[in-house]
Design a protein around this motif. Structure first.
Motif, PDB file in Angstrom:
ATOM      1  N   GLY B 173       4.325  -2.371  -9.980  1.00 22.15           N
ATOM      2  CA  GLY B 173       5.014  -2.011 -11.219  1.00 22.15           C
ATOM      3  C   GLY B 173       5.756  -3.214 -11.771  1.00 22.15           C
ATOM      4  N   ARG B 174       6.892  -2.986 -12.394  1.00 18.69           N
ATOM      5  CA  ARG B 174       7.617  -4.098 -13.004  1.00 18.69           C
ATOM      6  C   ARG B 174       8.224  -4.986 -11.933  1.00 18.69           C
ATOM      7  NH1 ARG B 174      12.837  -5.250 -14.030  1.00 18.69           N
ATOM      8  NH2 ARG B 174      13.465  -3.263 -13.125  1.00 18.69           N
ATOM      9  N   ALA B 175       8.880  -4.386 -10.940  1.00 21.27           N
ATOM     10  CA  ALA B 175       9.520  -5.202  -9.902  1.00 21.27           C
ATOM     11  C   ALA B 175       9.435  -4.516  -8.559  1.00 21.27           C
ATOM     12  CB  ALA B 175      10.990  -5.440 -10.260  1.00 21.27           C
ATOM     13  N   HIS B 176       8.475  -3.595  -8.398  1.00 21.43           N
ATOM     14  CA  HIS B 176       8.310  -2.947  -7.096  1.00 21.43           C
ATOM     15  C   HIS B 176       6.821  -2.770  -6.838  1.00 21.43           C
ATOM     16  CE1 HIS B 176       7.684   0.584  -9.631  1.00 21.43           C
ATOM     17  NE2 HIS B 176       7.398   1.322  -8.581  1.00 21.43           N
ATOM     18  N   SER B 177       6.486  -2.544  -5.565  1.00 19.70           N
ATOM     19  CA  SER B 177       5.069  -2.319  -5.252  1.00 19.70           C
ATOM     20  C   SER B 177       4.918  -1.260  -4.173  1.00 19.70           C
ATOM     21  CB  SER B 177       4.383  -3.609  -4.822  1.00 19.70           C
ATOM     22  OG  SER B 177       5.249  -4.485  -4.201  1.00 19.70           O
ATOM     23  N   LEU B 178       3.750  -0.614  -4.190  1.00 17.11           N
ATOM     24  CA  LEU B 178       3.434   0.444  -3.232  1.00 17.11           C
ATOM     25  C   LEU B 178       2.157   0.088  -2.508  1.00 17.11           C
ATOM     26  CD1 LEU B 178       3.894   3.609  -5.502  1.00 17.11           C
ATOM     27  CD2 LEU B 178       5.538   2.654  -3.942  1.00 17.11           C
ATOM     28  N   ILE B 179       2.151   0.339  -1.176  1.00 13.95           N
ATOM     29  CA  ILE B 179       0.959   0.059  -0.375  1.00 13.95           C
ATOM     30  C   ILE B 179       0.582   1.337   0.348  1.00 13.95           C
ATOM     31  CG2 ILE B 179       0.045  -1.311   1.518  1.00 13.95           C
ATOM     32  CD1 ILE B 179       2.053  -3.453   0.792  1.00 13.95           C
ATOM     33  N   LEU B 180      -0.648   1.798   0.154  1.00 15.65           N
ATOM     34  CA  LEU B 180      -1.100   3.055   0.747  1.00 15.65           C
ATOM     35  C   LEU B 180      -1.946   2.760   1.984  1.00 15.65           C
ATOM     36  CD1 LEU B 180      -1.582   6.125   0.571  1.00 15.65           C
ATOM     37  CD2 LEU B 180      -3.532   5.644  -0.878  1.00 15.65           C
ATOM     38  N   THR B 181      -1.601   3.393   3.100  1.00 20.57           N
ATOM     39  CA  THR B 181      -2.410   3.221   4.313  1.00 20.57           C
ATOM     40  C   THR B 181      -3.065   4.553   4.655  1.00 20.57           C
ATOM     41  OG1 THR B 181      -0.551   3.788   5.725  1.00 20.57           O
ATOM     42  CG2 THR B 181      -0.871   1.463   5.209  1.00 20.57           C
ATOM     43  N   ASP B 182      -4.023   4.506   5.590  1.00 16.78           N
ATOM     44  CA  ASP B 182      -4.741   5.745   5.875  1.00 16.78           C
ATOM     45  C   ASP B 182      -3.994   6.640   6.851  1.00 16.78           C
ATOM     46  OD1 ASP B 182      -7.224   4.362   8.210  1.00 16.78           O
ATOM     47  OD2 ASP B 182      -5.072   4.107   8.029  1.00 16.78           O
ATOM     48  N   SER B 183      -3.217   6.082   7.742  1.00 18.83           N
ATOM     49  CA  SER B 183      -2.569   6.955   8.718  1.00 18.83           C
ATOM     50  C   SER B 183      -1.066   6.768   8.816  1.00 18.83           C
ATOM     51  CB  SER B 183      -3.192   6.730  10.102  1.00 18.83           C
ATOM     52  OG  SER B 183      -3.210   5.355  10.373  1.00 18.83           O
ATOM     53  N   GLU B 184      -0.509   5.787   8.121  1.00 18.29           N
ATOM     54  CA  GLU B 184       0.934   5.569   8.257  1.00 18.29           C
ATOM     55  C   GLU B 184       1.678   5.770   6.951  1.00 18.29           C
ATOM     56  OE1 GLU B 184       2.409   2.459  10.728  1.00 18.29           O
ATOM     57  OE2 GLU B 184       0.511   2.238  11.759  1.00 18.29           O
ATOM     58  N   GLY B 185       1.132   6.552   6.047  1.00 22.86           N
ATOM     59  CA  GLY B 185       1.867   6.880   4.835  1.00 22.86           C
ATOM     60  C   GLY B 185       1.879   5.735   3.833  1.00 22.86           C
ATOM     61  N   VAL B 186       2.948   5.688   3.046  1.00 24.82           N
ATOM     62  CA  VAL B 186       3.053   4.720   1.951  1.00 24.82           C
ATOM     63  C   VAL B 186       4.214   3.777   2.245  1.00 24.82           C
ATOM     64  CG1 VAL B 186       3.414   4.460  -0.527  1.00 24.82           C
ATOM     65  CG2 VAL B 186       2.227   6.471   0.334  1.00 24.82           C
ATOM     66  N   PHE B 187       3.997   2.484   2.064  1.00 23.87           N
ATOM     67  CA  PHE B 187       5.073   1.505   2.204  1.00 23.87           C
ATOM     68  C   PHE B 187       5.513   1.063   0.821  1.00 23.87           C
ATOM     69  CE2 PHE B 187       5.169   0.803   6.688  1.00 23.87           C
ATOM     70  CZ  PHE B 187       3.921   1.211   7.114  1.00 23.87           C
ATOM     71  N   THR B 188       6.830   0.982   0.615  1.00 28.48           N
ATOM     72  CA  THR B 188       7.324   0.570  -0.701  1.00 28.48           C
ATOM     73  C   THR B 188       8.221  -0.641  -0.530  1.00 28.48           C
ATOM     74  OG1 THR B 188       9.335   1.907  -0.626  1.00 28.48           O
ATOM     75  CG2 THR B 188       7.348   2.962  -1.459  1.00 28.48           C
ATOM     76  N   MET B 189       8.181  -1.556  -1.477  1.00 30.30           N
ATOM     77  CA  MET B 189       9.065  -2.708  -1.423  1.00 30.30           C
ATOM     78  C   MET B 189       9.406  -3.142  -2.831  1.00 30.30           C
ATOM     79  SD  MET B 189       6.173  -4.927   0.375  1.00 30.30           S
ATOM     80  CE  MET B 189       4.884  -5.629  -0.563  1.00 30.30           C
ATOM     81  N   GLY B 190      10.506  -3.872  -2.933  1.00 28.27           N
ATOM     82  CA  GLY B 190      10.889  -4.384  -4.239  1.00 28.27           C
ATOM     83  C   GLY B 190      12.172  -3.744  -4.732  1.00 28.27           C
TER      84      GLY B 190
END
Lengths: 287, 454
Positions: B173-190
């Motif tokens: 997005g503008r200043a954050h990002s999301l990473i989707l994995t198959d078994s460990e949910g979603v990681f967010t940073m920013g």
């Protein structure tokens, strides 16, 4: 007997014959027949479309032509010469069938040149070839839009692009408007190419570059024009038909096609030649 | 005596080298038979084997100074004669270590991810002032992090099983990002000033040089798609539900209010109970497509994006958009314009800005179709269809089934990749040396995943 109406007709030029000879043959035949007819035979000029590929010094032409096969040539009589220039200014596309052979690369891109390299080609499939052809078509379409000298930011440019009528109306480098694969049998393949302002050498070069893109090499074995603007192979007169009557019929048949095409494209320019064509058509209808 | 004679004879036996043209013949044109034999005897070169595989490549183009293109020599030339390049106007190949399966462009930064089981699965480049690329340790000072990352650098993810988990998708997005994995949910940073990372907003938190990567697992089922809007995040689960968190002043969270949400919450409204198969957002407007081909929208409607159902400029509950254009397959949202693709392969646009139908169409509340002839369809090629549509902030991109990429919209800092700096008012081909498989559009740059021809 009415004079021969001026107009355009297409002639089938056999393979291996210089186009100058064909013109002389038709000219001689026409003059002989007209002289045999009682009455005034108007002086005839026969003029020609500068057939692309046969440009350049005549001496060189004879050497290259034997590789390639047949072309319908468009000839004009009387005021047909001016029509010829107008038709040329319409910048209509020509359609060629081009035959290629994989595995060889020569210096003049045809199979009679000096061998440069031989390569393997067993990894090539029809799917890969069609992918390359799609890209060639795409980049040439882009070139078409860019050379047509229209400002891309206008609504007019958008309308023309939607209808597919954007065409370069002046000098431009050779552009391919459509290309597709007709036959594919390793190591040979045959392509149908619709192009504008092309030369024979350009078509051979395309075959060579397709070979390079496929990580192999290719040479051109055959180039055959099957359509020149509005004239197709069906309209072309065979050698046996190079006589006055068939030429008259051919001119009469093609008149309508040529007229509609000229009107569509050059409609905004002067209508003098078109008017003359109308007069001719009226005369021919009367006689 | 005999020895002297023998030496003399030896000297004689070696005659001086006379230049004789014994076997050489004068040059003359070779006969046809000789030519044919020479041709048959010529060596055959092999450039590609029978089982040659097509290679996967990444091409980037657009604004270079943020580092988002991942080519350091554009910003800091490595050789004396090179000059810094502000804009890369045409596609440029980016060398990557692994096959990139998902890419996302944010506002001045890029994330690339691979489906590999190796330890490094995500790479980031570009702006990192809010740690949207994670913590990138500086080489010069091990306690500090980089503000700008100039080449694809590994993003350190706190995975429990780093050699088993696979990263499916990334979004920026503008200043954050999301990473989707198959078994460990979603990681967010920013940046999390509006709760867009799905965690509680901490007052006066410094986001730069932060090591914090938050993990989100509490959804009704496995998350299958993550989407970043400008300052909000959307999550789509396997059961067809949509969750949202982040800024809501334009109603983009769709939760029925205009406040910030810091915990992903399920959306209701017209999509309650509907099986949603795709969501999209990039600015402050959001679109969702259901399995039955209906499209729902919420968020900002200042640019007529939702004007077909309501006059209000902010919609905070998902509303069904009753368009009669056919079953919809895919939708994409930009900053001011939206685009959808129907099952028949037709492309419709609406909203405000350069929509792709010439300079005269600036705004429309009702979808207008872009003629298929602009995508290469003709009587000669009747099988060409648009397969995917994508949106940047003020650009649109369409991918055909032949692997061609068409772009149109505002050409901000060369992000269209056409080679020209002018805006493009109707779809224009981007020349890419390969078949384009996917493209990610950002504000001023784009990234594409391409398969080579042979």
């Amino acid at each position: 007997m009415a004079a021969v109406p001026g107009g355009l007709f297409a002639v089938y030029k056999p393979a291996g014959v210089a186009w100058g000879r064909v013109r002389e043959a038709v000219e001689t035949r026409l003059l002989r027949e007209l002289n045999a007819v009682p009455g005034r035979a108007p002086r005839q000029h026969v003029r020609f479309l500068p057939a692309p590929g046969d440009d350049g010094a005549p001496g060189l032409v004879a050497a290259r032509v034997p590789v390639l096969a047949d072309h319908p040539l468009v000839l004009g009589i009387g005021h047909g010469n001016k029509l010829l220039t107008d038709l040329y200014n319409c910048h209509l596309t020509k359609v060629y069938t081009v035959g290629g052979l994989l595995g060889k690369a020569t210096d003049d891109f045809s199979d009679t040149g000096n061998l440069v390299e031989k390569t393997t080609f067993d990894h090539i499939t029809r799917e890969k070839l069609e992918r390359i052809l799609a890209v060639i078509q795409g980049t040439n379409h882009k070139a078409l839009l860019m050379h047509s000298n229209i400002d891309m930011k206008t609504q007019e440019a958008y309308e023309l692009a939607v209808k597919g009528l954007i065409r370069p109306m002046g000098k431009s480098p050779p552009i391919i408007t459509a290309i597709r694969c007709l036959q594919f049998a390793l190591p040979e393949f045959q392509l149908e190419i619709h192009c504008l302002h092309e030369t024979q050498q350009y078509l051979r070069k395309i075959v060579h570059e397709i070979g390079l893109e496929l990580k192999s090499s290719a040479v051109c074995t055959q180039v055959r024009r099957i359509r020149d603007g509005v004239f197709t192979l069906d309209d072309a007169l065979l050698r046996t038909q190079w006589n006055l009557q068939s030429i008259q019929n051919a001119i009469w048949d093609c008149q309508l096609k040529v007229k509609t095409e000229l009107e569509k494209t050059l409609g905004h320019q002067d209508k003098i030649h078109l008017h003359k064509m109308d007069v001719d058509m009226a005369h021919a209808a009367d006689s | 005596e005999a020895a002297a004679m023998w030496w003399a004879l030896r000297a004689v036996r070696r005659p001086p080298p006379a230049f004789r043209r014994g076997l050489a013949k004068p040059a003359r044109p070779r006969s046809v038979r000789q030519l044919r034999e020479a041709e048959e005897a010529a060596p055959v070169f092999q450039y590609a084997g029978k089982a040659a595989k097509r290679k996967d490549r990444v091409f980037v183009w657009g604004f270079c100074y943020s580092g988002a293109l991942g080519v350091p020599s554009f910003v800091k030339p490595d050789v004396g004669w090179k000059k810094p390049r502000r804009i890369q106007p045409t596609p440029y190949r980016l060398e990557t270590e692994e096959k990139i399966s998902s890419a996302a462009c944010g506002y001045g930064f890029t994330l690339l991810s691979s489906n590999t089981a190796d330890i490094t699965k995500v790479w980031g480049m570009g702006l990192n002032k809010d740690s949207q690329l994670g913590f990138q340790r500086s080489i010069r000072d091990r306690t500090k992090g980089y503000e700008y990352v100039l080449e694809p650098s590994p993003v350190p993810l706190p995975l429990e099983k780093p050699q088993e988990t696979r990263v499916l998708q990334v979004s920026c997005g503008r200043a954050h990002s999301l990473i989707l994995t198959d078994s460990e949910g979603v990681f967010t940073m920013g940046n999390n000033s509006y709760g867009q990372c799905g965690r509680k907003v901490v007052e006066d938190e410094t986001y730069s040089e932060s090591h914090l990567i938050h993990q989100l697992k509490e959804f009704d089922s496995r998350v299958v798609q993550v989407v970043c809007g400008q300052d909000h995040s959307l999550f789509r689960t396997k059961k067809g539900a949509v969750y949202a968190c982040g800024w809501g002043a334009d109603g983009q969270t769709g939760l029925g209010h205009y406040n910030i949400t810091s915990v992903p919450t399920k959306l209701r409204g017209d999509i309650a109970g509907v099986n949603i198969i795709q969501v999209s957002s990039y600015g402050d407007c959001c679109l969702a497509v259901s399995d039955e081909g209906d499209v729902f929208g919420w968020g900002n409607s200042e640019y007529l994006q939702l004007a077909s159902v309501t006059e209000t400029t902010q919609v905070n509950v998902p509303r069904h958009l009753p368009f009669k254009i056919g079953k919809i397959k895919e939708a994409a949202c930009g900053g001011t314009g939206n685009i959808v693709l129907t099952e028949e392969g037709n492309v419709f646009v609406w909203g405000y800005g350069i929509l792709g139908k010439g300079p005269n169409l600036i705004e429309t509340a009702v979808p207008e179709m872009i003629p298929p002839s602009l995508f290469g369809w003709s009587d000669f090629n009747p099988d060409i269809r648009v397969a995917h549509v994508r949106c940047g902030l003020s650009q649109f991109a369409a991918l055909t089934n032949r692997g061609e990429l068409f772009v149109w919209g505002k050409n901000l800092r060369g992000c269209l990749g056409t080679g020209r700096m002018e805006d493009q008012y109707f779809p224009w081909r981007v020349t890419v040396p390969g078949e384009v498989v996917d493209v990610a559009c950002g504000v001023d740059h784009m990234v594409s995943m391409v398969k080579s021809f042979t």
